[in-house]
Motif scaffolding. Structure first.
Motif, PDB file in Angstrom:
ATOM      1  N   SER A 244     -10.159  12.792 -41.328  1.00 38.47           N
ATOM      2  CA  SER A 244     -11.442  12.942 -42.024  1.00 38.47           C
ATOM      3  C   SER A 244     -12.064  14.312 -41.760  1.00 38.47           C
ATOM      4  O   SER A 244     -12.548  14.979 -42.668  1.00 38.47           O
ATOM      5  CB  SER A 244     -12.424  11.869 -41.565  1.00 38.47           C
TER       6      SER A 244
ATOM      7  N   TYR B  25      -9.997  -3.219 -44.878  1.00 43.90           N
ATOM      8  CA  TYR B  25     -10.060  -3.742 -43.510  1.00 43.90           C
ATOM      9  C   TYR B  25     -10.070  -5.275 -43.505  1.00 43.90           C
ATOM     10  O   TYR B  25     -10.311  -5.884 -42.464  1.00 43.90           O
ATOM     11  CB  TYR B  25     -11.335  -3.276 -42.819  1.00 43.90           C
TER      12      TYR B  25
ATOM     13  N   ASP C 141     -17.159   3.087 -38.696  1.00 41.69           N
ATOM     14  CA  ASP C 141     -15.922   3.225 -37.915  1.00 41.69           C
ATOM     15  C   ASP C 141     -15.417   4.648 -38.070  1.00 41.69           C
ATOM     16  O   ASP C 141     -14.827   5.004 -39.097  1.00 41.69           O
ATOM     17  CB  ASP C 141     -14.855   2.233 -38.402  1.00 41.69           C
TER      18      ASP C 141
ATOM     19  N   GLN D  77      -9.737   9.231 -39.668  1.00 35.04           N
ATOM     20  CA  GLN D  77      -8.535   9.012 -40.480  1.00 35.04           C
ATOM     21  C   GLN D  77      -8.950   8.578 -41.880  1.00 35.04           C
ATOM     22  O   GLN D  77      -9.899   7.810 -42.037  1.00 35.04           O
ATOM     23  CB  GLN D  77      -7.662   7.925 -39.844  1.00 35.04           C
ATOM     24  N   GLN D  78      -8.252   9.109 -42.866  1.00 35.61           N
ATOM     25  CA  GLN D  78      -8.380   8.657 -44.255  1.00 35.61           C
ATOM     26  C   GLN D  78      -6.983   8.585 -44.858  1.00 35.61           C
ATOM     27  O   GLN D  78      -6.006   8.788 -44.155  1.00 35.61           O
ATOM     28  CB  GLN D  78      -9.243   9.638 -45.054  1.00 35.61           C
TER      29      GLN D  78
ATOM     30  N   ASN E  37     -12.775   6.717 -37.182  1.00 38.98           N
ATOM     31  CA  ASN E  37     -11.426   6.799 -36.606  1.00 38.98           C
ATOM     32  C   ASN E  37     -10.760   8.120 -36.952  1.00 38.98           C
ATOM     33  O   ASN E  37      -9.594   8.334 -36.667  1.00 38.98           O
ATOM     34  CB  ASN E  37     -10.566   5.612 -37.063  1.00 38.98           C
TER      35      ASN E  37
ATOM     36  N   SER F 220     -16.565   2.941 -43.259  1.00 43.03           N
ATOM     37  CA  SER F 220     -15.599   3.847 -42.632  1.00 43.03           C
ATOM     38  C   SER F 220     -16.069   5.287 -42.718  1.00 43.03           C
ATOM     39  O   SER F 220     -16.984   5.624 -43.487  1.00 43.03           O
ATOM     40  CB  SER F 220     -14.250   3.719 -43.337  1.00 43.03           C
ATOM     41  N   ASP F 221     -15.413   6.147 -41.952  1.00 42.01           N
ATOM     42  CA  ASP F 221     -15.733   7.575 -42.048  1.00 42.01           C
ATOM     43  C   ASP F 221     -15.368   8.126 -43.429  1.00 42.01           C
ATOM     44  O   ASP F 221     -16.034   9.020 -43.934  1.00 42.01           O
ATOM     45  CB  ASP F 221     -15.080   8.387 -40.922  1.00 42.01           C
ATOM     46  N   GLY F 222     -14.326   7.570 -44.049  1.00 43.42           N
ATOM     47  CA  GLY F 222     -13.988   8.024 -45.401  1.00 43.42           C
ATOM     48  C   GLY F 222     -15.145   7.812 -46.372  1.00 43.42           C
ATOM     49  O   GLY F 222     -15.400   8.648 -47.243  1.00 43.42           O
TER      50      GLY F 222
HETATM   51 MG   LIG Z   1     -11.267   6.231 -41.454  1.00 46.73          MG
END
Ligand SMILES: [Mg+2]
Ligand SMILES: Cc1ncc(C[n+]2csc(CCOP(=O)(O)OP(=O)(O)O)c2C)c(N)n1
Lengths: 284, 345
Positions: free
Chosen positions: A193, A78, A183, A187-188, A185, A154-156
């Motif tokens: 995710s 990021y 965050d 997404q990974q 989102n 991040s969510d990852g």
């Molecule tokens: Mg993510």
């Protein structure tokens, strides 16, 4: 200039406009490389605007000022987003925008502490930020320094065991000066995710670990600002987490619609198109 | 370009004019093929092929299926693919568990995350038990401009210290496609580096009958003045440098050594023992604890003592930037390999 006078001098610029400026700078950097983590930058811009122009205490002219709130970018990829807000805040010179990701730049594609003023840690090996934040929060308490430590993740990173070791540790040590920003989102790298390694019910998990928990729309600036205020003021003997549900590529609908947004493909001619779309929504 | 340091971050930088810019090679970028034909995703295709013949084979990844070519396998046999999320420790632990239940797991991530984050789990759950888990990792050595978080410059050294581990650093698409069935046949754990995306075909161009053989070093070209013992894509660089040096009348033999452990000491001793040649090792890895030191140790302990030099990465955290710039800076480009060899003669 002290941080107080800085805030006063800049106060006529709205947070919406800050977020828009961040998105615009990120797109310009993306165009320089022809690629980049643009989806993330557009998605997190509102959280960054609220962070640097509402919540954080810092001195632009002295990024290593001992009294600053520490803002850790665990998610090294990021970096493009953080460079945008560091430029917006006057910590990085805007003249260097076009060095992003180039040889000998101070703004490498993955964020590193040794390269960039205002970059607290070297992220990128994901899942390390929160543990470092725990240590910095412990250190600040030992020094009786009232600053906060923020960790942007991040969510990852919720998949990494190290995140949960740190979560348990932060609560055990009653770190009320630690604020974790997630965050979400959905997404990974390989997909969504929630479909890969689901962390839900996420708020309940953090709460069970002993954290003060909020979950808000990370692209609703008013809600984001309120969440920062509540996190700092919370009457809770322990760390705080704000889970931000965000939309990848927010602000550029034709990119939002792309199926793969982790490393979103932007063709050479689409950068100017994306900037034009953004410009249409320019806030006052 | 100088080394970045804490002090340098406060120095303003100039903007490189547009026409001189080289973009950072992102991790989705394939290794530059430099005139060689390429094969798309050789690992993914070879694994799918092997899995059709052997139903013990399963594939696991830690959020890097697309980035290790395992997505090809996942598309071919979705019910044998396990997406573990970004969790490298459970990736390898679960692979160990599946191996205990009789399966043959291929687990993929980036080399840094296997070698660094998951190491203890690989050591105890896999290597100590001698389980047939195959760990296959993209971004070996210096193959990304993202900086140290993604540059696996010491993975071979880390895994060389681990008993039971077989270690492979393939050069090209032929090595990768060729090694997969041999990894399946091999009873123990394996750590292999991986090139993915569009992978160049190099070895058969220089030696048409070349075939990967697990545990074997193979002479790809002859030469009277220098013997390069190389591994990974540095064999490609050594071969290209050899062609360039031949024009200057310098004969360079290239011994490709894709299996780092167990090392093919017999072949290395036989080739290095031929008198009069300078022996040079070449690896995409720190000079600490990699192929160079392994070869040096082999030669010395067997009383073979030619003039000896090593090409490899310095004992440093490397810079971020464009890959061609970095390969030049750290001596891995064809030009720099040739230049170093010339300087030693
Ligand atoms: Mg993510
Ligand atoms: C420990 C670790 N494992 C794997 C990676 C490779 N990687 C880089 S970004 C990424 C996706 C992580 O999820 P997230 O940060 O939520 O992705 P995004 O929202 O940016 O798409 C992965 C797996 C990494 N950088 N670090």
């Amino acid at each position: 200039m002290t941080e107080q006078s800085r805030v006063a001098a800049l106060s006529n610029v709205s947070l919406e406009r800050r977020a828009w400026n961040i998105r615009r700078k990120a797109l310009l950097m993306g165009e320089v490389q022809g690629q980049g983590y643009i989806g993330q930058a557009l998605g997190i811009a509102d959280v960054l605007a609220a962070s640097y122009f509402h919540a954080l205490d810092y001195r632009a002219e002295d990024p290593e000022w001992e009294g600053r709130d520490r803002y850790l970018l665990s998610i090294g990829h990021y970096a493009i987003a953080l460079y945008a807000v560091l430029m917006e805040a006057g910590i990085l010179p805007e003249e260097e925008l076009e060095t992003y990701g180039m040889d000998d730049s101070r703004m490498p594609m993955s964020g590193m502490a040794s390269y960039t003023p205002g970059m607290e840690i070297t992220g990128g090996s994901l899942g390390q930020g929160l543990g470092i934040a725990v240590g910095m929060a412990l250190g600040l308490k030992r020094k009786r320094n009232p600053a906060f430590v923020y960790n942007l993740m991040s969510d990852g990173e919720l998949g990494e065991g190290s995140t949960w070791e740190a979560a348990m540790s932060g609560a055990h040590h009653k770190l009320d000066n630690l604020i974790c920003l997630v965050d979400f989102n959905d997404q990974q790298a390989d997909g969504k995710s929630t479909e890969m390694l689901c962390s839900e019910p996420l708020g309940d998990k953090w709460a069970a670990f002993g954290w003060h928990v909020q979950r808000v729309d990370g692209n609703d600036l008013a809600a984001v600002v309120e969440a920062f205020d509540a996190a700092r003021a919370a009457d809770h003997v322990g760390p705080r987490v704000i889970i931000f549900d965000t939309t990848m590529c927010k602000g550029v609908p034709f990119l939002e619609a792309r199926e793969i947004t982790h490393f979103v493909r932007v063709e050479a001619d689409e950068w100017s198109k994306a900037l034009a779309v953004l410009d249409e929504g320019k806030p006052a | 370009m100088t080394m970045n340091s804490l002090a340098r971050k406060h120095e303003p930088r100039r903007v490189i004019p547009k026409e001189e810019r080289a973009a950072t090679s992102a991790m989705i970028a394939s290794l530059a093929a430099e005139g060689y034909d390429t094969v798309s995703a050789p690992f993914g295709h070879a694994l799918a092929e092997a899995a059709r013949k052997d139903d013990r084979i399963v594939g696991l990844t830690a959020d890097l299926g697309k980035y290790t070519d395992l997505h090809i396998f996942a598309q071919a046999m979705p019910e044998r693919f396990y997406q573990m999320g970004m969790a490298e420790q459970v990736l390898v632990s679960a692979a160990a568990g599946m191996a205990r239940e009789g399966f043959l797991p291929f687990a993929t991530t980036y080399a840094v995350f296997a070698a660094r984050r998951a190491y203890d789990f690989i050591a105890m759950a896999i290597a100590e038990e001698n389980l047939p888990v195959k760990i296959v990792c993209a971004l070996p050595g210096l193959t990304t401009g993202y900086g140290p978080s993604h540059q696996a410059t010491e993975d071979l050294a880390i895994f060389r210290g681990l008993p039971n581990m077989t270690i492979i650093d393939p050069c090209d698409a032929c090595d990768i496609a060729g090694m997969v069935p041999q990894l399946v046949a091999h009873p123990g754990p394996v750590y292999s580096r991986l090139l993915r995306g569009k992978v160049p075909s190099v070895l058969t161009r220089h030696k048409p009958d070349y075939k990967f053989q697990l545990g074997k070093a193979q002479l790809i070209r002859e030469g009277a003045d220098v013997l390069v013992v190389s591994t990974g894509f540095m064999t490609m660089r050594a071969l290209d440098a050899a062609v360039a040096l031949e024009r200057d009348g310098i004969g360079v033999a290239v011994l490709h050594c894709p299996t780092i452990k167990p090392l093919d000491t017999a072949t290395i001793l036989a080739e290095a023992g031929k008198s009069g040649r300078l022996v040079v090792t070449a690896e995409n890895h720190t000079k600490v604890g990699g192929l160079g030191e392994a070869v040096a140790g082999t030669l010395l302990s067997n009383g073979v003592t030619p003039s000896f030099r090593m090409i490899g990465l310095p004992d440093d955290f490397l810079e971020a930037g464009a890959l061609p710039t970095l390969h030049d800076m750290y001596g891995l480009s064809v030009a720099k390999v040739a230049e170093q060899i010339r300087g030693w003669l």
